[in-house]
Design a protein around this motif. Structure first.
Motif, short mmCIF file in Angstrom:
data_model
loop_
_atom_site.label_atom_id
_atom_site.label_comp_id
_atom_site.label_asym_id
_atom_site.label_seq_id
_atom_site.Cartn_x
_atom_site.Cartn_y
_atom_site.Cartn_z
N ARG A 273 -8.89 1.38 -2.98
CA ARG A 273 -7.64 0.34 -2.29
C ARG A 273 -8.11 -1.00 -1.77
O ARG A 273 -8.19 -2.27 -2.18
CB ARG A 273 -6.09 0.57 -1.79
CG ARG A 273 -5.32 -0.98 -1.44
CD ARG A 273 -4.69 -0.56 -2.66
NE ARG A 273 -3.68 -1.40 -2.63
CZ ARG A 273 -3.60 -3.12 -2.19
NH1 ARG A 273 -4.68 -3.70 -2.65
NH2 ARG A 273 -2.39 -3.24 -1.80
N ALA B 44 0.72 -1.44 -0.09
CA ALA B 44 0.04 -0.10 -0.64
C ALA B 44 0.47 1.60 0.30
O ALA B 44 1.69 1.42 0.53
CB ALA B 44 -1.08 -0.01 1.20
N SER B 45 0.35 1.99 -0.86
CA SER B 45 0.78 3.01 -0.70
C SER B 45 0.89 4.75 0.75
O SER B 45 0.14 3.53 1.70
CB SER B 45 0.41 4.60 -2.14
OG SER B 45 -0.72 4.78 -1.45
N ALA B 46 2.09 5.73 0.55
CA ALA B 46 1.82 6.21 2.63
C ALA B 46 0.22 6.77 2.02
O ALA B 46 0.53 6.92 3.56
CB ALA B 46 2.16 7.77 2.34
N GLN B 47 -0.11 7.19 0.96
CA GLN B 47 -1.96 8.47 1.35
C GLN B 47 -2.73 6.55 1.89
O GLN B 47 -3.21 6.83 2.67
CB GLN B 47 -1.70 8.19 0.14
CG GLN B 47 -3.21 9.11 0.09
CD GLN B 47 -4.14 9.59 -1.87
OE1 GLN B 47 -3.93 8.75 -2.15
NE2 GLN B 47 -4.09 10.80 -1.44
N GLU B 48 -2.86 5.39 1.06
CA GLU B 48 -3.93 4.53 1.30
C GLU B 48 -3.80 3.56 2.94
O GLU B 48 -4.52 3.42 3.62
CB GLU B 48 -3.55 3.36 0.66
CG GLU B 48 -3.32 3.50 -0.93
CD GLU B 48 -3.39 2.77 -1.76
OE1 GLU B 48 -3.48 2.84 -3.31
OE2 GLU B 48 -2.75 1.65 -1.37
N TYR C 249 -8.09 5.00 0.23
CA TYR C 249 -7.72 4.01 1.18
C TYR C 249 -9.26 3.04 0.14
O TYR C 249 -9.76 1.36 0.25
CB TYR C 249 -8.33 4.29 2.11
CG TYR C 249 -8.26 2.53 3.21
CD1 TYR C 249 -7.53 1.94 3.27
CD2 TYR C 249 -8.91 2.59 4.35
CE1 TYR C 249 -8.03 0.54 4.41
CE2 TYR C 249 -9.78 1.74 4.99
CZ TYR C 249 -8.62 0.10 4.77
OH TYR C 249 -9.03 -0.56 6.42
N THR D 219 -5.10 3.06 -7.78
CA THR D 219 -4.63 2.69 -6.22
C THR D 219 -3.48 2.36 -7.33
O THR D 219 -2.88 1.98 -7.50
CB THR D 219 -5.53 1.50 -5.79
OG1 THR D 219 -4.86 0.63 -7.12
CG2 THR D 219 -6.58 1.85 -5.53
N SER D 220 -2.07 1.67 -5.15
CA SER D 220 -1.26 0.48 -5.70
C SER D 220 -1.19 -0.09 -5.96
O SER D 220 -0.31 -0.19 -7.05
CB SER D 220 -0.69 1.31 -4.59
OG SER D 220 -1.34 0.26 -3.67
#
Length: 394
Positions: A378, A290-294, A375, A388-389
């Motif tokens: 995702r 997962a990305s930092a934002q997610e 989030y 999404t990532s």
């Protein structure tokens, strides 16, 4: 997640025009030609309304005890934990005179709610018969009879001989602050404080204090993990930093089962009865890569949104099952059909009218709302316009 309450303000505002109209009809026509005052005195009296039937009162009681007690209290006196957080306060029916609230005014509030308060309208949730019945019940039970309706601490609810705990009542009712210096209390009060802190404080945790101390926050859970029988009255193990532990204390009392037999004491047994239906929805999905934002969105969602939408986004948790309309199942193809980035951001930011979904624009920043949307896209369901990532890694 919302604050407010109280019917009284608007009900009093309705009283003025009705009172003026009544005065005009009864006494303000004396100057009219033809002796209108005398004519008014010869009018046939209006027959008093028939008292509500037993069937109506029973239906009204059932509706009240399911829908209304949380803020207005089982006894209609608005002395509840929820009421302490609301401003303006909910209506105290026990402190209201019958002539101040004809059933029509109560029914209007039930149907339409009271703007600027926590009183929501129940049109679309209750049918006309139910709204009329609960209005009749409230007036008859609390304003006319001053009756207690259904007290919580009864034998039927698992509280036999509750009066034996009377020493703790002043602390539960807020008559004595629980942080009063121990040496200033009488021996019976000291005994009551010990009992309160060992058995009552979990539910009566908004008791009176002289010094509220620092603000703290709890993690909400979506269902009673002990089926209303263990952790409310005994400590249970919970996650803590390394080296910190909370030894279990024996329960001070337990609730009886529905059939009145042996009380439930085992958390595992309790989970089999109730919790198993909800615990699976408390667990968020595991995100890989997962990305930092997610990840930021995950933190925000599980802290703020999971209480209603459940940790897994299905809205099938304990609280979500009681809300009407139910919160959106964020994993459902049907309920997420047509969801776009703009629509999702607007729903979070502005809330959804006529639902329990509040506006978060004054609580969360724009970047936090963006993280929440990322989030959701995702973890639960693809959202048009959000990459999404997971999609980026393909």
């Amino acid at each position: 997640m919302s604050r407010t309450s109280e019917w009284g303000q608007v009900l009093r505002s309705l009283a003025a025009p009705l009172l003026l109209a009544g005065l005009a009809a009864l006494g303000g026509c004396g100057e009219a030609p033809g002796g209108a005052q005398g004519a008014a005195s010869r009018q046939t009296p209006v027959a008093a309304a028939a008292p509500p039937s037993e069937a109506t009162l029973k239906l009204g009681r059932d509706v009240y005890n399911f829908r209304c007690y949380f803020c207005h209290g089982y006894s209609g006196d608005a002395k509840t934990l929820a009421a302490t957080y609301l401003d303006p306060k909910p209506r105290d029916f026990q402190g209201t005179k019958p002539e101040e609230m004809p059933v029509e005014r109560i029914l209007a509030a039930v149907k339409n709610g009271r703007p600027g308060t926590a009183m929501k309208g129940f049109t679309g949730i209750l049918n006309d018969e139910e709204m009329k019945a609960v209005s009749e019940f409230v007036r008859d039970e609390f304003l006319v009879k001053r009756a207690p309706n259904t007290r919580y601490h009864t034998k039927e609810n698992g509280w036999p001989d509750h009066e034996r705990n009377a020493a703790a009542f002043p602390f539960a009712k807020g008559e004595i602050a629980i942080d009063t210096p121990f040496e200033q209390l009488t021996p019976p009060q000291q005994q009551g404080l010990r009992l309160f802190k060992s058995a009552c404080i979990t539910c009566h945790d908004h008791a009176k204090v002289n010094d509220p101390g620092k603000v703290w926050e709890s993690r909400p859970v979506s269902f009673p993990r002990d089926a209303y029988c263990t952790s409310c009255h005994q400590d249970v193990p919970r996650s803590e930093p390394t080296g910190v532990s909370h030894p279990q204390r024996p329960a001070t009392h337990t609730f009886a089962q529905r059939d009145g037999t042996v009380p439930v004491r085992s958390p595992a047994r309790a989970e089999a009865q109730i919790g198993a239906n909800y615990v699976i929805h408390d667990k968020p999905p595991v995100l890989v890569g997962a990305s930092a934002q997610e990840l930021k969105g995950e933190q925000l969602f599980q802290k703020n949104c999971a209480f209603c939408h459940a940790g897994d986004g299905t809205a099938k948790g304990w609280i979500g099952s009681f809300l009407e309309p139910h919160p959106r199942d964020l994993t459902s193809d049907e309920q997420m059909k047509g969801m776009t980035r703009e629509r999702l951001l607007r729903s979070i930011r502005e809330g959804l009218p006529d639902t329990s979904m509040p506006a978060w624009k004054s609580v969360l920043t724009d970047s936090e709302i963006e993280a929440l949307a990322a989030y959701i896209a995702r973890a639960f369901h693809p959202v048009e316009g959000i990459r999404t990532s997971q999609a980026a890694g393909k």
